[in-house]
Design an enzyme around this catalytic site. Structure first.
Site, PDB file in Angstrom:
ATOM      1  CD  GLN A 107     -57.428  10.864   5.303  1.00  0.00           C
ATOM      2  OE1 GLN A 107     -57.023   8.865   4.808  1.00  0.00           O
ATOM      3  NE2 GLN A 107     -58.213  11.351   4.754  1.00  0.00           N
ATOM      4  CG  LEU A 225     -42.573  15.305  18.406  1.00  0.00           C
ATOM      5  CD1 LEU A 225     -43.019  16.297  18.100  1.00  0.00           C
ATOM      6  CD2 LEU A 225     -40.928  15.390  18.060  1.00  0.00           C
ATOM      7  CG  ASP A 289     -54.539  17.522   3.096  1.00  0.00           C
ATOM      8  OD1 ASP A 289     -55.904  18.170   3.191  1.00  0.00           O
ATOM      9  OD2 ASP A 289     -54.292  16.766   3.883  1.00  0.00           O
TER      10      ASP A 289
END
Length: 409
Positions: A107, A225, A289
Site C-alpha cells: 500500500q 520503533l 488482512d
C-alpha cells in the site's frame, strides 16, 4: 477411639485443611487479580483524553528519546505516560527534514524523517469518513484514520502493543517537495488544482494517486520503533490464502488449533494468547488482512505480537467478518485480563471511550458514528463467543491467567 481410627481421622482433616487453604488462596489471588484489572481499567478511563501539549516535564529533552525508552519486550509504551501528549504533539508538528517512498509493502505510504532524526510512516487520506468499502473484508486502499483509531483502541484494551499514531496535515508543496528524494518526487503529479503522488509499492499505480486538497494532505503518522529493537516477521497461523476457491487449513479443519499448539512458538509462552488477543482486536476494527505479524527478533516467542499495519480496518461498519475470530472460537482460550477488560467495556462504554480518546486528534472526527456503533455490536459477539466456549469446556479451561510482569526501569 482406636489409634488407627484417630490417624485416619487426622489424615482426613489434614487433607480437608490443605484443600481449603489452597482453594482460599486461589480465590484470594484471583480476586486480587480481578481487583487490579478493575483499577487498571479506571486508570485507563481517567487518562483517555490526551492533550497535544508540547511541554515536557522530563529529564530527557527529546520526545523521541522518551518514546524510545518506553519500549520493552511486552509493551510499546507503559500504562502511565504523562509525556504521551508531548510526543504526539511532536509527531504532528515537528519539521519534516526528509521525505522518501515508503518501506516495502502493498500500500501507498511515505517515509518521513522529522526534526531530531525521528522516522515516521505517513499514510495519506484516500476515503471520506462515511465512505463504505465494499467487497472482500480486506478490500480497498489503506485507511489513514483506521491507524489512528486502532492505536487508541489498543490503549483502551490495555494491550499497549501498537506503535503511536496521530493524524497530521502536511503541505505537499512547501513541506514535502523541498526535502523529497528523487524517487518520491518522480511520483508527484497535478490533478486539477490538487497536488498528488502515487509512491512506490506493490499496488501503487500512476492511475491511482492520493491527492491533497489543493496542497494540503490529510494523513496519519506512525512512530517508527527504535532501531535497537529489530523486528522479525512471521506468517500468521490463521492467515488467508487470498486465492479464490482455495481455503487455508484453518477454514476447514476443526482441530486446527490442536495442530498449532504443537508448533513453536505457540507450544509454550504467551504467543498463542497474543494471537487470540489480536483476533479480538482485529474483529473489533474489522481487519481481516493480518496475513503476517511482527515480533522482536530472537525472542523465542517471549515478546509481544506487535500490532502494526492496522489500516485495512473500519472499511464497512455493516460487515462483521466472524472468521477473524477463528483463533478464539477454535482454541477456546482467552486471557483473564482480556476477558475482564472486555466486560468492563460493555453497554456502550467502548464506543464512548474510543470517541473520547480520539477527540483530541488533529483529524478528528476520526470515525463516523456507524463505525463506533459497530464496535459495540462486535463486542457483544466476542462476549457471546467466549460464553459458548465456557459453556462447552468450563471457565477453568477457557479463562487463562497470564499476567506478565513488565519492567520499564
Amino acid at each position: 477411639m482406636k489409634l488407627k481410627q484417630r490417624v485416619v481421622l487426622l489424615a482426613i482433616l489434614l487433607v480437608i485443611f490443605i484443600f481449603t487453604k489452597v482453594f482460599l488462596i486461589d480465590n484470594l489471588d484471583t480476586s486480587a487479580a480481578n481487583r487490579e484489572d478493575q483499577r487498571a481499567f479506571h486508570r485507563m478511563m481517567a487518562s483517555l483524553h490526551v492533550d497535544l501539549d508540547p511541554r515536557l516535564d522530563h529529564t530527557l529533552q527529546s520526545p523521541w528519546e522518551i518514546a524510545a525508552q518506553w519500549v520493552v519486550p511486552r509493551e510499546v509504551y507503559p500504562e502511565e505516560t504523562p509525556e504521551l501528549g508531548a510526543v504526539m504533539h511532536a509527531m504532528t508538528t515537528k519539521k519534516i527534514i526528509k521525505a522518501d517512498v515508503g518501506y516495502k509493502g502493498t500500500q501507498l505510504k511515505a517515509l518521513l524523517i522529522l526534526e531530531g532524526g525521528q522516522k515516521v510512516v505517513f499514510k495519506p487520506k484516500r476515503y471520506a469518513r462515511d465512505y463504505v468499502v465494499e467487497g472482500e473484508p480486506y478490500a480497498g486502499y489503506d485507511r489513514h484514520n483506521a491507524e489512528v483509531a486502532a492505536f487508541h483502541l489498543d490503549r483502551i484494551l490495555g494491550f499497549r502493543r501498537a506503535p503511536l499514531v496521530v493524524g497530521r496535515f502536511v503541505n505537499l508543496r512547501t513541506e514535502i517537495r523541498p526535502v523529497a528524494t528523487e524517487q518520491l518526487l518522480g511520483t508527484f503529479m497535478t490533478v486539477g488544482n490538487n497536488t498528488c503522488f502515487y509512491g512506490k509499492c506493490y499496488y501503487c499505480r500512476e492511475t491511482e494517486p492520493a491527492c491533497a486538497d489543493g496542497d494540503i494532505m490529510e494523513g496519519s503518522v506512525t512512530l517508527w520503533l527504535p532501531d535497537v529493537w529489530p523486528l522479525q516477521k512471521h506468517r500468521h497461523p490463521w492467515g488467508r490464502t487470498y486465492r479464490e476457491g482455495k481455503l487455508a487449513r484453518w477454514e476447514y479443519d476443526e482441530s486446527y488449533c490442536d495442530a498449532v499448539k504443537k508448533t513453536s512458538p505457540y507450544d509454550s509462552g504467551p504467543r498463542l494468547l497474543d494471537i487470540i488477543d489480536t483476533a479480538i482486536f482485529d474483529y473489533l476494527i474489522g481487519n481481516a488482512d493480518r496475513h503476517h505479524y511482527e515480533s522482536f527478533q530472537d525472542d523465542e516467542g517471549a515478546s509481544m505480537l506487535i500490532l502494526l499495519d492496522n489500516a485495512k480496518s473500519f472499511g464497512n461498519p455493516a460487515l462483521d467478518e466472524r472468521s477473524i475470530l477463528a483463533p478464539l472460537y477454535q482454541c477456546c482460550i482467552i486471557r483473564v485480563s482480556t476477558w475482564n477488560r472486555l466486560n468492563y467495556l460493555k453497554n456502550g462504554v467502548l464506543k464512548s471511550a474510543l470517541k473520547t480518546a480520539m477527540s483530541h486528534d488533529p483529524i478528528s472526527p476520526v470515525l463516523s458514528d456507524p463505525h463506533l456503533d459497530a464496535l459495540d455490536q462486535r463486542l457483544l459477539s466476542i462476549l457471546a463467543t467466549v460464553k459458548q466456549c465456557t459453556d462447552q469446556f468450563g471457565p477453568d479451561v477457557v479463562l487463562v491467567e497470564d499476567r506478565m510482569t513488565l519492567s520499564h526501569l
